[in-house]
Design a protein around this motif. Structure first.
Motif, mmCIF file in Angstrom:
data_model
loop_
_atom_site.group_PDB
_atom_site.id
_atom_site.type_symbol
_atom_site.label_atom_id
_atom_site.label_comp_id
_atom_site.label_asym_id
_atom_site.label_seq_id
_atom_site.Cartn_x
_atom_site.Cartn_y
_atom_site.Cartn_z
ATOM 1 N N LEU A 61 0.836 -1.209 0.000
ATOM 2 C CA LEU A 61 0.000 0.000 0.000
ATOM 3 C C LEU A 61 0.868 1.256 0.000
ATOM 4 O O LEU A 61 0.502 2.278 -0.590
ATOM 5 C CB LEU A 61 -0.956 -0.008 1.198
ATOM 6 C CG LEU A 61 -2.058 -1.079 1.152
ATOM 7 C CD1 LEU A 61 -2.891 -1.047 2.429
ATOM 8 C CD2 LEU A 61 -2.966 -0.906 -0.066
ATOM 9 N N TRP A 62 2.023 1.161 0.614
ATOM 10 C CA TRP A 62 2.939 2.308 0.625
ATOM 11 C C TRP A 62 3.556 2.503 -0.752
ATOM 12 O O TRP A 62 3.686 3.633 -1.236
ATOM 13 C CB TRP A 62 3.980 2.120 1.736
ATOM 14 C CG TRP A 62 5.032 3.191 1.814
ATOM 15 C CD1 TRP A 62 6.382 2.993 1.894
ATOM 16 C CD2 TRP A 62 4.845 4.613 1.835
ATOM 17 N NE1 TRP A 62 7.039 4.189 1.950
ATOM 18 C CE2 TRP A 62 6.121 5.201 1.917
ATOM 19 C CE3 TRP A 62 3.735 5.438 1.778
ATOM 20 C CZ2 TRP A 62 6.311 6.590 1.950
ATOM 21 C CZ3 TRP A 62 3.921 6.826 1.803
ATOM 22 C CH2 TRP A 62 5.183 7.377 1.890
ATOM 23 N N VAL A 63 3.890 1.413 -1.439
ATOM 24 C CA VAL A 63 4.407 1.505 -2.820
ATOM 25 C C VAL A 63 3.342 2.158 -3.702
ATOM 26 O O VAL A 63 3.635 3.078 -4.484
ATOM 27 C CB VAL A 63 4.798 0.097 -3.354
ATOM 28 C CG1 VAL A 63 5.094 0.141 -4.855
ATOM 29 C CG2 VAL A 63 5.998 -0.452 -2.582
ATOM 30 N N LEU A 64 2.104 1.702 -3.568
ATOM 31 C CA LEU A 64 0.997 2.273 -4.349
ATOM 32 C C LEU A 64 0.823 3.760 -4.018
ATOM 33 O O LEU A 64 0.631 4.594 -4.906
ATOM 34 C CB LEU A 64 -0.299 1.501 -4.033
ATOM 35 C CG LEU A 64 -1.595 2.047 -4.619
ATOM 36 C CD1 LEU A 64 -1.560 2.067 -6.150
ATOM 37 C CD2 LEU A 64 -2.783 1.193 -4.145
ATOM 38 N N SER A 65 0.926 4.095 -2.745
ATOM 39 C CA SER A 65 0.770 5.496 -2.321
ATOM 40 C C SER A 65 1.784 6.398 -3.001
ATOM 41 O O SER A 65 1.453 7.493 -3.464
ATOM 42 C CB SER A 65 0.989 5.632 -0.809
ATOM 43 O OG SER A 65 0.097 4.843 -0.108
ATOM 44 N N GLN A 66 3.033 5.934 -3.044
ATOM 45 C CA GLN A 66 4.085 6.762 -3.644
ATOM 46 C C GLN A 66 3.806 6.996 -5.123
ATOM 47 O O GLN A 66 4.021 8.090 -5.651
ATOM 48 C CB GLN A 66 5.448 6.102 -3.431
ATOM 49 C CG GLN A 66 5.854 6.128 -1.972
ATOM 50 C CD GLN A 66 7.093 5.301 -1.719
ATOM 51 O OE1 GLN A 66 8.205 5.749 -1.951
ATOM 52 N NE2 GLN A 66 6.901 4.088 -1.274
ATOM 53 N N ASP A 67 3.279 5.956 -5.796
ATOM 54 C CA ASP A 67 2.939 6.078 -7.213
ATOM 55 C C ASP A 67 1.807 7.096 -7.388
ATOM 56 O O ASP A 67 1.873 7.979 -8.254
ATOM 57 C CB ASP A 67 2.510 4.688 -7.711
ATOM 58 C CG ASP A 67 2.714 4.516 -9.197
ATOM 59 O OD1 ASP A 67 3.242 5.448 -9.832
ATOM 60 O OD2 ASP A 67 2.324 3.460 -9.715
ATOM 61 N N LEU A 68 0.781 6.985 -6.552
ATOM 62 C CA LEU A 68 -0.348 7.924 -6.643
ATOM 63 C C LEU A 68 0.113 9.357 -6.376
ATOM 64 O O LEU A 68 -0.253 10.287 -7.102
ATOM 65 C CB LEU A 68 -1.442 7.528 -5.645
ATOM 66 C CG LEU A 68 -2.192 6.231 -5.967
ATOM 67 C CD1 LEU A 68 -3.031 5.786 -4.771
ATOM 68 C CD2 LEU A 68 -3.082 6.411 -7.189
ATOM 69 N N LEU A 69 0.905 9.539 -5.333
ATOM 70 C CA LEU A 69 1.379 10.889 -4.982
ATOM 71 C C LEU A 69 2.200 11.481 -6.118
ATOM 72 O O LEU A 69 2.043 12.663 -6.455
ATOM 73 C CB LEU A 69 2.210 10.833 -3.700
ATOM 74 C CG LEU A 69 1.436 10.490 -2.418
ATOM 75 C CD1 LEU A 69 2.410 10.126 -1.294
ATOM 76 C CD2 LEU A 69 0.530 11.642 -1.992
ATOM 77 N N ALA A 70 3.069 10.661 -6.713
ATOM 78 C CA ALA A 70 3.920 11.150 -7.804
ATOM 79 C C ALA A 70 3.083 11.591 -8.996
ATOM 80 O O ALA A 70 3.515 12.414 -9.797
ATOM 81 C CB ALA A 70 4.906 10.055 -8.218
ATOM 82 N N ARG A 71 1.843 11.040 -9.098
ATOM 83 C CA ARG A 71 0.942 11.403 -10.202
ATOM 84 C C ARG A 71 -0.042 12.490 -9.795
ATOM 85 O O ARG A 71 -1.011 12.762 -10.508
ATOM 86 C CB ARG A 71 0.180 10.162 -10.676
ATOM 87 C CG ARG A 71 1.067 9.163 -11.377
ATOM 88 C CD ARG A 71 0.482 7.772 -11.340
ATOM 89 N NE ARG A 71 1.486 6.794 -11.723
ATOM 90 C CZ ARG A 71 1.670 6.369 -12.975
ATOM 91 N NH1 ARG A 71 0.913 6.812 -13.938
ATOM 92 N NH2 ARG A 71 2.622 5.496 -13.246
ATOM 93 N N GLY A 72 0.141 13.047 -8.606
ATOM 94 C CA GLY A 72 -0.696 14.182 -8.204
ATOM 95 C C GLY A 72 -1.962 13.815 -7.459
ATOM 96 O O GLY A 72 -2.847 14.656 -7.276
ATOM 97 N N GLN A 73 -2.069 12.554 -7.019
ATOM 98 C CA GLN A 73 -3.258 12.123 -6.288
ATOM 99 C C GLN A 73 -2.981 12.107 -4.781
ATOM 100 O O GLN A 73 -2.091 11.384 -4.327
ATOM 101 C CB GLN A 73 -3.668 10.709 -6.750
ATOM 102 C CG GLN A 73 -4.769 10.086 -5.929
ATOM 103 C CD GLN A 73 -6.069 10.885 -5.971
ATOM 104 O OE1 GLN A 73 -6.638 11.112 -7.034
ATOM 105 N NE2 GLN A 73 -6.526 11.342 -4.814
ATOM 106 N N SER A 74 -3.734 12.869 -4.017
ATOM 107 C CA SER A 74 -3.574 12.853 -2.554
ATOM 108 C C SER A 74 -4.036 11.512 -1.988
ATOM 109 O O SER A 74 -4.964 10.884 -2.508
ATOM 110 C CB SER A 74 -4.381 13.982 -1.914
ATOM 111 O OG SER A 74 -3.859 15.231 -2.314
ATOM 112 N N VAL A 75 -3.386 11.120 -0.889
ATOM 113 C CA VAL A 75 -3.613 9.795 -0.295
ATOM 114 C C VAL A 75 -3.739 9.942 1.222
ATOM 115 O O VAL A 75 -2.999 10.714 1.840
ATOM 116 C CB VAL A 75 -2.409 8.872 -0.623
ATOM 117 C CG1 VAL A 75 -2.514 7.550 0.116
ATOM 118 C CG2 VAL A 75 -2.283 8.635 -2.126
#
Ligand SMILES: Nc1ncnc2c1ncn2[C@@H]1O[C@H](COP(=O)(O)OP(=O)(O)OP(=O)(O)O)[C@@H](O)[C@H]1O
Ligand SMILES: [Mg+2]
Length: 161
Positions: A61-75
């Motif tokens: 979930l942390w790996v996924l979070s970093q991907d989302l954040l890098a794409r501009g999606q807040s988590v």
């Protein structure tokens, strides 16, 4: 590409402190994607007390979070972040990604948490593996509450619960 408004929101607190309740409220307001480790574990058929599984799921979930954040999606990460080192790691990674990072600490008296857990056990939600007073008394000795100095290292919350 991360936007300047993108945020990582960490929720910190013992079980039954209200983390999931707050995460639902914040998710609408920020808006953000909420990653609920307990919900994922349950839906994947795992035992909520299986610590090895929880560690592996949390990593993913942390790996996924970093991907989302890098794409501009807040988590929003709504698991407890009991240890200072976990919070430090996530804060520094968010800074490296160029996104904001908030810490929401939910503090409640231990007796109140035990009462909430007892009510939740009675509701049937956790009857297969109830949280007991003994669990809370042990967890309280492990939990590392954030202090004033640590809280100042985070950004000011953009939304309250
Ligand atoms: N501020 C509050 N005051 C009183 N009761 C609350 C408050 N916040 C949450 N609760 C209640 O306490 C219980 C636990 O809340 P919640 O599920 O949000 O906690 P949690 O920290 O996510 O727990 P867990 O770590 O087990 O996932 C729920 O029954 C919820 O309705
Ligand atoms: Mg929860």
């Amino acid at each position: 590409m991360a936007k300047s408004s993108t945020r990582l929101v960490l929720i910190c607190g013992l079980p039954a402190s209200g983390k999931s309740t707050l995460a639902h409220q914040l998710a609408l307001r920020i808006p953000a994607v909420r990653l609920d480790k307990d919900g994922w574990a349950t839906q994947l058929g795992a035992d909520l007390w299986d610590e090895d599984f929880r560690v592996r799921l949390e990593h993913q979930l942390w790996v996924l979070s970093q991907d989302l954040l890098a794409r501009g999606q807040s988590v929003i990460l709504e698991w407890g972040h009991w240890a200072r080192v976990e919070r430090d790691e996530k804060r520094l990674e968010a800074r490296a990604l160029g996104v904001g990072v908030e810490l929401h600490y939910l503090d409640a008296p231990l007796e109140e948490l035990i009462e909430r857990a007892e009510r939740r056990n009675a509701s049937g939600e956790w009857t297969a593996s109830p949280m007991t007073r003994a669990h809370f008394e042990r967890w309280a000795t492990i939990f590392q509450p954030p202090d004033e100095e640590e809280i100042l290292l985070f950004d000011k919350p953009v939304a309250e619960g």
